[in-house]
Design a protein around this motif. Sequence first.
Motif, mmCIF file in Angstrom:
data_model
loop_
_atom_site.group_PDB
_atom_site.id
_atom_site.type_symbol
_atom_site.label_atom_id
_atom_site.label_comp_id
_atom_site.label_asym_id
_atom_site.label_seq_id
_atom_site.Cartn_x
_atom_site.Cartn_y
_atom_site.Cartn_z
ATOM 1 N N ALA A 185 0.857 -1.186 0.000
ATOM 2 C CA ALA A 185 0.000 0.000 0.000
ATOM 3 C C ALA A 185 0.891 1.233 0.000
ATOM 4 C CB ALA A 185 -0.917 0.010 1.211
ATOM 5 N N LEU A 186 0.663 2.142 -0.933
ATOM 6 C CA LEU A 186 1.393 3.396 -0.980
ATOM 7 C C LEU A 186 0.588 4.477 -0.278
ATOM 8 C CD1 LEU A 186 2.771 3.524 -4.637
ATOM 9 C CD2 LEU A 186 3.908 2.707 -2.565
ATOM 10 N N LEU A 187 1.291 5.325 0.459
ATOM 11 C CA LEU A 187 0.665 6.420 1.194
ATOM 12 C C LEU A 187 1.360 7.703 0.768
ATOM 13 C CD1 LEU A 187 -1.283 7.335 3.456
ATOM 14 C CD2 LEU A 187 0.530 6.822 5.090
ATOM 15 N N GLY A 188 0.664 8.519 -0.029
ATOM 16 C CA GLY A 188 1.263 9.732 -0.562
ATOM 17 C C GLY A 188 0.521 10.971 -0.118
ATOM 18 N N GLY A 189 1.091 12.121 -0.443
ATOM 19 C CA GLY A 189 0.476 13.396 -0.109
ATOM 20 C C GLY A 189 1.517 14.480 -0.044
ATOM 21 N N PRO A 190 1.088 15.729 -0.149
ATOM 22 C CA PRO A 190 2.035 16.842 -0.036
ATOM 23 C C PRO A 190 2.726 16.856 1.319
ATOM 24 C CG PRO A 190 -0.074 17.585 -0.946
ATOM 25 C CD PRO A 190 -0.274 16.186 -0.460
ATOM 26 N N MET A 212 -3.177 5.316 -1.373
ATOM 27 C CA MET A 212 -3.914 6.281 -0.557
ATOM 28 C C MET A 212 -3.210 7.632 -0.639
ATOM 29 S SD MET A 212 -4.650 3.894 2.832
ATOM 30 C CE MET A 212 -2.947 3.287 2.932
ATOM 31 N N ILE A 213 -3.986 8.675 -0.924
ATOM 32 C CA ILE A 213 -3.443 10.022 -1.017
ATOM 33 C C ILE A 213 -4.091 10.893 0.048
ATOM 34 C CG2 ILE A 213 -3.116 12.053 -2.470
ATOM 35 C CD1 ILE A 213 -1.621 9.682 -3.545
ATOM 36 N N LEU A 214 -3.257 11.570 0.853
ATOM 37 C CA LEU A 214 -3.749 12.491 1.862
ATOM 38 C C LEU A 214 -3.733 13.918 1.320
ATOM 39 C CD1 LEU A 214 -1.935 11.358 5.154
ATOM 40 C CD2 LEU A 214 -4.183 10.668 4.329
ATOM 41 N N SER A 215 -4.806 14.663 1.594
ATOM 42 C CA SER A 215 -4.899 16.067 1.185
ATOM 43 C C SER A 215 -5.578 16.859 2.283
ATOM 44 C CB SER A 215 -5.731 16.217 -0.104
ATOM 45 O OG SER A 215 -5.273 15.388 -1.139
ATOM 46 N N THR A 228 -7.946 9.855 0.040
ATOM 47 C CA THR A 228 -8.499 9.349 -1.216
ATOM 48 C C THR A 228 -7.918 7.969 -1.502
ATOM 49 O OG1 THR A 228 -8.659 11.595 -2.087
ATOM 50 C CG2 THR A 228 -8.823 9.795 -3.672
ATOM 51 N N LEU A 229 -8.796 6.989 -1.608
ATOM 52 C CA LEU A 229 -8.374 5.635 -1.944
ATOM 53 C C LEU A 229 -8.426 5.522 -3.460
ATOM 54 C CD1 LEU A 229 -7.509 3.075 -0.456
ATOM 55 C CD2 LEU A 229 -9.911 2.410 -0.337
ATOM 56 N N GLU A 230 -7.281 5.784 -4.114
ATOM 57 C CA GLU A 230 -7.261 5.887 -5.574
ATOM 58 C C GLU A 230 -7.169 4.519 -6.252
ATOM 59 O OE1 GLU A 230 -4.753 8.726 -7.390
ATOM 60 O OE2 GLU A 230 -5.787 10.388 -6.420
ATOM 61 N N LYS A 231 -6.531 3.579 -5.593
ATOM 62 C CA LYS A 231 -6.419 2.226 -6.142
ATOM 63 C C LYS A 231 -6.670 1.244 -5.017
ATOM 64 C CE LYS A 231 -3.283 -0.932 -8.600
ATOM 65 N NZ LYS A 231 -1.922 -1.107 -9.174
ATOM 66 N N MET A 282 -3.092 16.616 -5.578
ATOM 67 C CA MET A 282 -2.147 15.539 -5.817
ATOM 68 C C MET A 282 -2.869 14.250 -6.176
ATOM 69 S SD MET A 282 0.902 14.211 -3.356
ATOM 70 C CE MET A 282 1.814 12.727 -3.790
ATOM 71 N N ARG A 283 -2.298 13.537 -7.146
ATOM 72 C CA ARG A 283 -2.823 12.257 -7.605
ATOM 73 C C ARG A 283 -1.691 11.227 -7.658
ATOM 74 N NH1 ARG A 283 -8.242 11.712 -7.075
ATOM 75 N NH2 ARG A 283 -9.431 13.243 -8.246
ATOM 76 N N THR A 284 -2.050 9.967 -7.960
ATOM 77 C CA THR A 284 -1.052 8.899 -7.992
ATOM 78 C C THR A 284 0.090 9.226 -8.941
ATOM 79 O OG1 THR A 284 -2.757 7.263 -7.475
ATOM 80 C CG2 THR A 284 -0.699 6.439 -8.406
ATOM 81 N N HIS A 285 -0.238 9.815 -10.101
ATOM 82 C CA HIS A 285 0.823 10.087 -11.081
ATOM 83 C C HIS A 285 1.780 11.181 -10.629
ATOM 84 C CE1 HIS A 285 -2.572 12.788 -12.376
ATOM 85 N NE2 HIS A 285 -1.584 13.657 -12.328
#
Length: 330
Positions: free
Chosen positions: A51-56, A256-259, A287-290, A237-240
């Motif tokens: 699981a990837l956890l991304g965000g600014p 998962m992307i945090l904003s 946001t659960l993008e995938k 922010m998005r997965t790409h």
Amino acid sequence: MGAAPRSVAALLEHTDMLLRRGEQAGATVWSTGFPLLDEALGGGLRSGELALLGGPQGNGKTMIGLQLVRNVVCSGRTGIVFSYEHQANTLMERLISLEAAECDSGTAASVLEVRQALEAGSAGRSLEEVLGAMRGGAAAYAQLQSYGDRLHIHESSGSSTTLTELRAVVADVQDRTGQVPFVLVDYLQKVPVESSTEDARITGAVEGIKDLALDLGVPIVAVSAADKSSLGAGRRMRTHDLRGGSALAFEADVVMILSDKIDVVSRDHLVYDLANIQRFREWTVLTLEKNRHGRGDVELEFAKDFEHGRFITEGREVRERLIDERIIVS
């Protein structure tokens, strides 16, 4: 040489044998401790998954990652944090404040207060005595003692904590505890991999971490840094936007992307009700993008309690309209 293929008939027979023994035939599921997130994930995070956890920057990626591991060990399981960004004592300070807030959110000692107390010196007092003098500190100390032998923090190095080292540490903890650990890597782009380009290095890191998850049957949450060039004003922010985007999106089972909510709500929610501005600042959108085993494109929101190093686990689905890019009007 790789493993020999198995026929479906052999798989059916093996599965039947496991069920007749009363054993589990499918993947093991780890609850995240966030009920709505578990529901969206189909129960939680699974063995062998990445699981990837991304965000600014500054949106609480490390904080929620540590909270996920903490929730797992509180349930009686084992966890490992590979920290490329923070020293172990920094994470411990966050855990102390988090546990204090879990016991008494209204008056608990903040992360800053815990840090100041530990840095000030104790005049010979024990850690238990120092924490006991803080609001919620005694309960926090007792809680940390209850799961302390199941939570492992590895002070990782971008020069020496390679994929080989990650694998060895996970295998060692699994052997010593007899449990498959829940793993947090903070953060993925710091894992050293020899390569001529940054994209190839990140691709090697994410492929190696995914192989580790599959080979050892562990769930891995990897914090992922953003490509700074993609984070201009008004951008969502998005997965790409993750550094190494295409490889990361392909290898990950969950993204998962945090904003900050204030940054991603539709502009009309701000223009026509100015009171929303402050309210939205208090929430983070996940946001659960995938999601390979549940719903994708899910928007959940959780209240911030950054003072105590945590999010409030009882979240809700986002009701407002969100945007991909906000139009900035002068």
